[in-house]
Scaffold this motif. Structure first.
Motif, mmCIF file in Angstrom:
data_model
loop_
_atom_site.group_PDB
_atom_site.id
_atom_site.type_symbol
_atom_site.label_atom_id
_atom_site.label_comp_id
_atom_site.label_asym_id
_atom_site.label_seq_id
_atom_site.Cartn_x
_atom_site.Cartn_y
_atom_site.Cartn_z
ATOM 1 N N LEU A 123 41.929 -45.991 24.420
ATOM 2 C CA LEU A 123 42.128 -47.328 24.669
ATOM 3 C C LEU A 123 42.913 -48.110 23.488
ATOM 4 C CD1 LEU A 123 39.092 -48.454 27.106
ATOM 5 C CD2 LEU A 123 41.506 -48.400 27.667
ATOM 6 N N LEU A 124 41.930 -47.596 22.373
ATOM 7 C CA LEU A 124 42.577 -48.420 21.019
ATOM 8 C C LEU A 124 44.159 -48.027 20.750
ATOM 9 C CD1 LEU A 124 41.836 -50.013 18.208
ATOM 10 C CD2 LEU A 124 40.891 -47.569 17.669
ATOM 11 N N ARG A 125 44.494 -46.770 21.051
ATOM 12 C CA ARG A 125 45.956 -46.391 20.935
ATOM 13 C C ARG A 125 46.897 -47.531 21.819
ATOM 14 N NH1 ARG A 125 45.785 -39.938 21.527
ATOM 15 N NH2 ARG A 125 45.614 -40.774 23.439
ATOM 16 N N MET A 126 46.296 -48.088 22.604
ATOM 17 C CA MET A 126 46.963 -48.998 23.648
ATOM 18 C C MET A 126 47.138 -50.157 23.209
ATOM 19 S SD MET A 126 46.241 -47.099 27.058
ATOM 20 C CE MET A 126 47.042 -48.077 28.031
ATOM 21 N N VAL A 127 46.280 -51.043 22.192
ATOM 22 C CA VAL A 127 46.079 -52.062 22.111
ATOM 23 C C VAL A 127 47.520 -52.797 21.666
ATOM 24 C CG1 VAL A 127 45.101 -54.007 20.463
ATOM 25 C CG2 VAL A 127 43.774 -51.961 21.323
ATOM 26 N N GLU A 128 48.259 -52.295 21.041
ATOM 27 C CA GLU A 128 49.549 -52.603 20.759
ATOM 28 C C GLU A 128 50.387 -51.507 20.459
ATOM 29 O OE1 GLU A 128 50.311 -55.211 17.414
ATOM 30 O OE2 GLU A 128 48.855 -56.701 18.062
ATOM 31 N N PRO A 129 51.719 -51.673 20.861
ATOM 32 C CA PRO A 129 52.701 -50.473 20.681
ATOM 33 C C PRO A 129 53.087 -50.320 19.347
ATOM 34 C CG PRO A 129 53.799 -52.358 21.688
ATOM 35 C CD PRO A 129 52.587 -52.732 21.534
ATOM 36 N N ALA A 186 39.804 -42.336 15.524
ATOM 37 C CA ALA A 186 38.664 -42.453 16.146
ATOM 38 C C ALA A 186 38.472 -41.062 16.938
ATOM 39 C CB ALA A 186 38.620 -43.331 17.076
ATOM 40 N N PHE A 187 39.427 -40.448 17.398
ATOM 41 C CA PHE A 187 39.182 -39.129 18.015
ATOM 42 C C PHE A 187 38.625 -38.125 16.767
ATOM 43 C CE2 PHE A 187 42.352 -40.459 21.557
ATOM 44 C CZ PHE A 187 41.461 -39.826 22.631
ATOM 45 N N ALA A 188 39.259 -38.228 16.020
ATOM 46 C CA ALA A 188 39.018 -37.375 14.759
ATOM 47 C C ALA A 188 37.580 -37.215 14.459
ATOM 48 C CB ALA A 188 39.783 -37.330 13.523
ATOM 49 N N LEU A 189 37.112 -38.644 14.186
ATOM 50 C CA LEU A 189 35.708 -38.937 13.935
ATOM 51 C C LEU A 189 34.543 -38.284 15.021
ATOM 52 C CD1 LEU A 189 35.854 -42.590 12.882
ATOM 53 C CD2 LEU A 189 35.275 -40.847 11.339
ATOM 54 N N LEU A 190 35.172 -38.191 16.096
ATOM 55 C CA LEU A 190 34.323 -37.503 17.284
ATOM 56 C C LEU A 190 34.376 -36.239 17.323
ATOM 57 C CD1 LEU A 190 35.031 -40.382 19.919
ATOM 58 C CD2 LEU A 190 32.745 -39.851 19.052
ATOM 59 N N LEU A 200 50.301 -42.772 27.601
ATOM 60 C CA LEU A 200 49.035 -42.772 27.022
ATOM 61 C C LEU A 200 47.905 -43.588 27.972
ATOM 62 C CD1 LEU A 200 49.696 -43.766 23.018
ATOM 63 C CD2 LEU A 200 49.421 -41.715 23.977
ATOM 64 N N TRP A 201 48.602 -44.311 28.736
ATOM 65 C CA TRP A 201 47.421 -44.856 29.781
ATOM 66 C C TRP A 201 47.012 -44.012 30.737
ATOM 67 C CZ3 TRP A 201 48.740 -43.657 34.722
ATOM 68 C CH2 TRP A 201 50.039 -43.081 34.939
ATOM 69 N N LEU A 202 47.448 -42.690 30.739
ATOM 70 C CA LEU A 202 47.129 -41.549 31.575
ATOM 71 C C LEU A 202 46.041 -41.112 30.841
ATOM 72 C CD1 LEU A 202 47.500 -39.895 34.061
ATOM 73 C CD2 LEU A 202 48.899 -38.432 32.879
ATOM 74 N N ASP A 203 45.957 -40.850 29.605
ATOM 75 C CA ASP A 203 44.975 -40.264 28.793
ATOM 76 C C ASP A 203 43.678 -41.282 28.940
ATOM 77 O OD1 ASP A 203 47.568 -39.355 27.871
ATOM 78 O OD2 ASP A 203 46.398 -38.557 26.041
ATOM 79 N N ALA A 204 43.871 -42.505 28.743
ATOM 80 C CA ALA A 204 42.916 -43.561 28.908
ATOM 81 C C ALA A 204 42.216 -43.336 30.279
ATOM 82 C CB ALA A 204 43.384 -44.837 28.635
ATOM 83 N N VAL A 229 32.318 -41.726 25.789
ATOM 84 C CA VAL A 229 32.617 -43.030 25.713
ATOM 85 C C VAL A 229 33.435 -42.938 24.513
ATOM 86 C CG1 VAL A 229 31.458 -44.972 25.451
ATOM 87 C CG2 VAL A 229 30.413 -43.653 27.100
ATOM 88 N N GLY A 230 33.003 -42.494 23.436
ATOM 89 C CA GLY A 230 33.893 -42.711 22.194
ATOM 90 C C GLY A 230 35.142 -42.246 22.472
#
Length: 386
Positions: free
Chosen positions: A88-94, A105-109, A160-164, A81-82
């Motif tokens: 999704l956070l990377r896609m909030v704004e370009p 966030a990825f690095a924290l996980l 990046l949408w594909l990753d999400a 989930v994280g």
């Protein structure tokens, strides 16, 4: 045919491992182009990958202690989930700010995902299958790295949408498809030894110290070669594309060798494999630093990938065998922490060598490193895997 529950859990975890490594290097193959798009410097794009080892060093041990105290299913759910939310956070704004926040966030996980490898094998698999349960996610890690270098230039950085989408689907799968730990009640019952006592047990074990010191050198060598390969081969008239193919040969060979190491390990002790890996890499290193033939270099990459990466699952299992189930997460996290420290140290040591182009001296340094590995390997465990 229905997938056994333990392999259902393992397949989800292997997918998380591969995707975490992919996201780590998601922007590395197209640094200049992405920097232009976001209006930042190439070093700012490099920081998207750099935050991973930096945060890992800070978080590995606390996360390892935490892993030993929660069910595997809980760790998998938080990871999946994280990672979906990070995508999704990377896609909030370009913008670069949100891109960096998502990578952070990825690095924290990452410590959570990497450290879970040993505990999952212990909780879900019997002793005879634990090596295989360690091999599969270990291979998945390097598949993720290879996909980053092969796939990103093809799909570009605007996907990046594909990753999400992929990570969102995996999060749902993890939440609804992964069952309760088979021994959750047993693990939770009774007092647990303190993590301090566990750490002292590890640090007093000569075999444990030998194994993590060996991995410090081995991972340092592998990352130093991977980082500076293009620079090393450039002086021999090899272009960047060919250098990339040699690096890919190393990764593919390592992945295949991990899959085949189990029958070899049943005939040889881990000590013999460690010595062979270190000594066998010496000659290959000399070829790598002196040959101008793309074919010879690719063959060298294949041999080097096999010798360096194939013993990894065995090392993880041997490290956990010195601590037992109560501290498996802590032991695995400390193992990865030391490996990351080795990578950081030897990349830094070779940086002035690369800047000066003194690769004859660099070759000598790496050979000394391999000799030290071989000496350390003499103190490795003799016991053949069950």
């Amino acid at each position: 045919m229905m997938v056994p529950l333990r392999y259902r859990v393992l397949s989800v975890y292997a997918a998380l491992q591969a995707l975490m490594q992919f996201e780590w290097l998601r922007f590395a193959p197209m640094t200049s182009e992405i920097a232009t798009h976001y209006g930042v410097s190439p070093s700012a794009i490099g920081n998207l990958s750099l935050v991973f080892p930096l945060l890992f060093v800070l978080l590995a041990l606390p996360v390892g202690v935490w892993l030993d105290r929660v069910p595997v299913r809980t760790s998998l759910r938080i990871s999946a989930v994280g990672m979906a939310l990070a995508a999704l956070l990377r896609m909030v704004e370009p913008s670069y700010a949100y891109l960096f926040a998502g990578q952070l966030a990825f690095a924290l996980l990452q410590p959570l995902v990497l450290g879970l490898i040993a505990r999952l094998a212990l909780i879900w698999f019997d002793e005879g299958e634990r090596l295989r349960a360690t091999e599969i996610p270990s291979m998945a890690m390097f598949i993720g790295l290879a996909l980053a270098f092969v796939l990103v230039p093809v799909i570009g950085y605007r996907t990046l949408w594909l990753d999400a989408a992929v990570l969102g689907a995996l999060a749902l799968l993890t939440w609804f498809w992964v069952p309760v730990d088979p021994r959750e009640a047993k693990v939770a019952a009774g007092p647990r030894p303190s993590w301090r006592a566990g750490m002292m047990t590890m640090l007093r074990s000569p075999v444990f110290l030998v194994l993590i010191a060996y991995f410090f050198l081995a991972n340092g060598y592998f990352n130093a070669i991977s980082t500076w390969l293009e620079s090393i081969l450039h002086r021999q008239g090899i272009d960047a594309q060919t250098a990339g193919i040699v690096a890919l040969c190393m990764l593919v060979s390592g992945i295949i060798s991990m899959a085949l190491i189990e029958p070899v390990a049943r005939r040889m002790g881990l000590r013999s494999l460690m010595v062979a890996a270190a000594v066998g890499s010496i000659g290959v290193t000399m070829v790598l630093f002196n040959s101008g033939s793309p074919i010879v270099l690719c063959l060298s990459g294949i041999v080097l990938g096999a010798t360096l990466l194939a013993p990894l699952p065995l090392l993880i299992q041997a490290v956990v065998n010195t601590t037992g189930e109560d501290h498996a997460g802590t032991a695995a996290s400390l193992f990865w922490l030391v490996g990351n420290a080795g990578a950081t140290a030897f990349i830094a040591v070779l940086e002035p060598v690369a800047d000066a182009g003194r690769w004859t001296f660099g070759c000598g340094l790496l050979i000394v490193l391999l000799v030290l590995q071989g000496i350390l390997a003499m103190g490795g465990p003799r016991r053949r895997p069950a």
